[in-house]
Design an enzyme around this catalytic site. Structure first.
Site, mmCIF file in Angstrom:
data_model
loop_
_atom_site.group_PDB
_atom_site.id
_atom_site.type_symbol
_atom_site.label_atom_id
_atom_site.label_comp_id
_atom_site.label_asym_id
_atom_site.label_seq_id
_atom_site.Cartn_x
_atom_site.Cartn_y
_atom_site.Cartn_z
ATOM 1 C CG HIS A 4 0.301 5.656 3.303
ATOM 2 N ND1 HIS A 4 -1.054 5.499 3.499
ATOM 3 C CD2 HIS A 4 0.909 4.870 4.209
ATOM 4 C CE1 HIS A 4 -1.249 4.661 4.495
ATOM 5 N NE2 HIS A 4 -0.075 4.260 4.947
ATOM 6 C CG HIS A 24 -0.201 0.332 2.489
ATOM 7 N ND1 HIS A 24 0.667 -0.560 3.089
ATOM 8 C CD2 HIS A 24 -0.179 1.445 3.237
ATOM 9 C CE1 HIS A 24 1.174 -0.002 4.175
ATOM 10 N NE2 HIS A 24 0.676 1.217 4.285
#
Length: 147
Positions: free
Chosen positions: A69, A54
């Site tokens: 992110h 992620h």
């Protein structure tokens, strides 16, 4: 350039205190309209979350470090809905695909899709300008200027 297509929001509006308060660095949030994250500049991949897929850290040639992110608290998804295209140490060019993700899976897991784009190590850049309140296209629209 923008690492992701979407609407850019000011850092203060990111729905996570660590990011919104600038604890990890200055930057912006992007409310995604796409699902492809690309390198915003030529860089070396300096960190990657191999298990959760992620997030990705990039180091520019001048020592500046960036963090991308995807979503908030998406580490909890254990990589479900994310595909990683790079590994630590890889050299990337601006526009190279880093990660793809499923906005639907993020929403189904109950997490905000807001993607964070921050400068974690400014490496001597005293002036950083981030364009907010605009729609950006990944790999094309200038989203930050570091001087």
């Amino acid at each position: 350039t923008a690492p992701l297509s979407g609407r850019v929001i000011p850092m203060e509006e990111i729905p996570d205190q660590v990011f919104s308060q600038g604890i990890l660095g200055e930057g912006v949030g992007i409310e995604p309209t796409g699902n492809v994250v690309v390198a915003p500049a030529d860089a070396t991949v300096c960190s990657v979350m191999e298990d959760s897929r992620h997030a990705c850290g990039l180091a520019l040639a001048d020592g500046t470090e960036l963090l991308i992110h995807i979503g908030i608290d998406t580490v909890d998804m254990n990589g479900d809905g994310f595909t990683l295209f790079v590994h630590e140490g890889d050299k990337v060019k601006a526009g190279d695909k880093l990660i793809t993700f499923s906005p639907d899976k993020i929403a189904a897991a109950g997490h905000p899709k807001t993607t964070v784009f921050v400068v974690t190590e400014p490496s001597g850049h005293e002036q950083m300008t981030f364009n907010t309140g605009i729609d950006v296209k990944h790999g094309e629209t200038v989203s930050a200027v570091l001087e």
